[in-house]
Design a protein around this motif. Structure first.
Motif, PDB file in Angstrom:
ATOM      1  N   ASN A  49       0.819  -1.214   0.000  1.00  0.00           N
ATOM      2  CA  ASN A  49       0.000   0.000   0.000  1.00  0.00           C
ATOM      3  C   ASN A  49       0.856   1.269   0.000  1.00  0.00           C
ATOM      4  O   ASN A  49       0.335   2.348   0.272  1.00  0.00           O
ATOM      5  CB  ASN A  49      -0.943  -0.002   1.208  1.00  0.00           C
ATOM      6  N   PHE A  50       2.142   1.131  -0.258  1.00  0.00           N
ATOM      7  CA  PHE A  50       3.095   2.233  -0.318  1.00  0.00           C
ATOM      8  C   PHE A  50       3.336   2.906   1.034  1.00  0.00           C
ATOM      9  O   PHE A  50       3.775   4.044   1.099  1.00  0.00           O
ATOM     10  CB  PHE A  50       2.713   3.264  -1.390  1.00  0.00           C
ATOM     11  N   ASN A  51       3.051   2.192   2.120  1.00  0.00           N
ATOM     12  CA  ASN A  51       3.448   2.657   3.444  1.00  0.00           C
ATOM     13  C   ASN A  51       4.929   2.350   3.604  1.00  0.00           C
ATOM     14  O   ASN A  51       5.387   1.268   3.233  1.00  0.00           O
ATOM     15  CB  ASN A  51       2.664   1.927   4.540  1.00  0.00           C
ATOM     16  N   MET A  52       5.661   3.293   4.168  1.00  0.00           N
ATOM     17  CA  MET A  52       7.095   3.103   4.385  1.00  0.00           C
ATOM     18  C   MET A  52       7.345   2.751   5.848  1.00  0.00           C
ATOM     19  O   MET A  52       6.732   3.322   6.745  1.00  0.00           O
ATOM     20  CB  MET A  52       7.861   4.382   4.039  1.00  0.00           C
ATOM     21  N   PHE A  53       8.263   1.831   6.057  1.00  0.00           N
ATOM     22  CA  PHE A  53       8.737   1.486   7.397  1.00  0.00           C
ATOM     23  C   PHE A  53      10.199   1.902   7.415  1.00  0.00           C
ATOM     24  O   PHE A  53      11.012   1.378   6.654  1.00  0.00           O
ATOM     25  CB  PHE A  53       8.560   0.001   7.661  1.00  0.00           C
ATOM     26  N   ILE A  54      10.515   2.855   8.286  1.00  0.00           N
ATOM     27  CA  ILE A  54      11.828   3.497   8.255  1.00  0.00           C
ATOM     28  C   ILE A  54      12.571   3.223   9.549  1.00  0.00           C
ATOM     29  O   ILE A  54      12.049   3.475  10.639  1.00  0.00           O
ATOM     30  CB  ILE A  54      11.661   5.022   8.057  1.00  0.00           C
ATOM     31  N   SER A  55      13.777   2.728   9.406  1.00  0.00           N
ATOM     32  CA  SER A  55      14.673   2.594  10.548  1.00  0.00           C
ATOM     33  C   SER A  55      15.358   3.942  10.738  1.00  0.00           C
ATOM     34  O   SER A  55      16.261   4.309   9.996  1.00  0.00           O
ATOM     35  CB  SER A  55      15.699   1.491  10.277  1.00  0.00           C
ATOM     36  N   ALA A  67       1.500   6.412   2.952  1.00  0.00           N
ATOM     37  CA  ALA A  67       1.635   7.045   1.639  1.00  0.00           C
ATOM     38  C   ALA A  67       0.953   8.406   1.628  1.00  0.00           C
ATOM     39  O   ALA A  67      -0.120   8.586   2.206  1.00  0.00           O
ATOM     40  CB  ALA A  67       1.026   6.148   0.573  1.00  0.00           C
ATOM     41  N   ASN A  68       1.610   9.362   0.997  1.00  0.00           N
ATOM     42  CA  ASN A  68       1.069  10.709   0.787  1.00  0.00           C
ATOM     43  C   ASN A  68       0.735  11.451   2.081  1.00  0.00           C
ATOM     44  O   ASN A  68      -0.233  12.202   2.140  1.00  0.00           O
ATOM     45  CB  ASN A  68      -0.161  10.660  -0.122  1.00  0.00           C
ATOM     46  N   THR A  69       1.520  11.223   3.130  1.00  0.00           N
ATOM     47  CA  THR A  69       1.339  11.960   4.375  1.00  0.00           C
ATOM     48  C   THR A  69       2.617  12.720   4.712  1.00  0.00           C
ATOM     49  O   THR A  69       3.677  12.448   4.145  1.00  0.00           O
ATOM     50  CB  THR A  69       0.979  11.034   5.555  1.00  0.00           C
ATOM     51  N   THR A  70       2.524  13.651   5.623  1.00  0.00           N
ATOM     52  CA  THR A  70       3.686  14.458   6.004  1.00  0.00           C
ATOM     53  C   THR A  70       4.201  14.101   7.384  1.00  0.00           C
ATOM     54  O   THR A  70       5.158  14.714   7.865  1.00  0.00           O
ATOM     55  CB  THR A  70       3.348  15.958   5.968  1.00  0.00           C
ATOM     56  N   ASN A  71       3.582  13.115   8.043  1.00  0.00           N
ATOM     57  CA  ASN A  71       4.010  12.689   9.369  1.00  0.00           C
ATOM     58  C   ASN A  71       4.060  11.177   9.450  1.00  0.00           C
ATOM     59  O   ASN A  71       3.281  10.491   8.796  1.00  0.00           O
ATOM     60  CB  ASN A  71       3.030  13.189  10.448  1.00  0.00           C
TER      61      ASN A  71
END
Length: 148
Positions: A49-55, A67-71
């Motif tokens: 769903n284009f959600n990013m999981f960031i270390s 996806a498409n959010t600023t936070n």
């Protein structure tokens, strides 16, 4: 293609056949710990769903950035320097298996282990590999072959 641009405290997305990236998380040269900021992101994976999981290594946390959010939303917080079980000290590599299990596999370079975190209503940590001084030494990136 998504790139954890650690030195610029952001994640960049490059469209096919493009030489220019677009910032999709964080802000160039603006390190911080607010939910719209990153500090030395070291690894990023993207789900279906284009959600990013960031270390987010500099903040000792893992952030889910829809996806498409600023936070982002903090999934795992190690701000107490990872002293307790399940807390992070130096999160590095992330592996996400898109099997609807709501689990991420995460290496912690300073704690010498790779763990499985289940997220959703709450966050539970189950250690997958633990180091006893000989098993793992500063694990970084992780990957998995085809599951049986």
């Amino acid at each position: 293609m998504y790139v954890a641009d650690s030195g610029n405290d952001r994640v960049q997305r490059y469209a096919p056949n493009s030489n220019n990236g677009t910032t999709v998380a964080g802000s160039a040269g603006n390190e911080g710990s607010a939910t719209n900021e990153l500090h030395q992101p070291i690894s990023v994976v993207v789900d279906d769903n284009f959600n990013m999981f960031i270390s987010d290594m500099g903040n000792k946390r893992v952030v889910k950035w829809a996806a498409n959010t600023t936070n982002g939303t903090i999934l795992i917080d190690g701000s107490s320097n990872g002293a307790a079980n399940g807390q992070l000290k130096n999160p590095y590599g992330i592996l996400l298996i898109n099997d609807s299990s709501n689990q991420i596999y995460l290496s912690d370079q300073s704690k010498d282990y790779v763990g499985i975190w289940t997220f959703g209503a709450g966050i539970a940590n189950t250690t997958w590999f633990t180091a006893n001084g000989t098993d793992l030494n500063q694990p970084t990136q992780i990957t998995m072959d085809r599951l049986a």
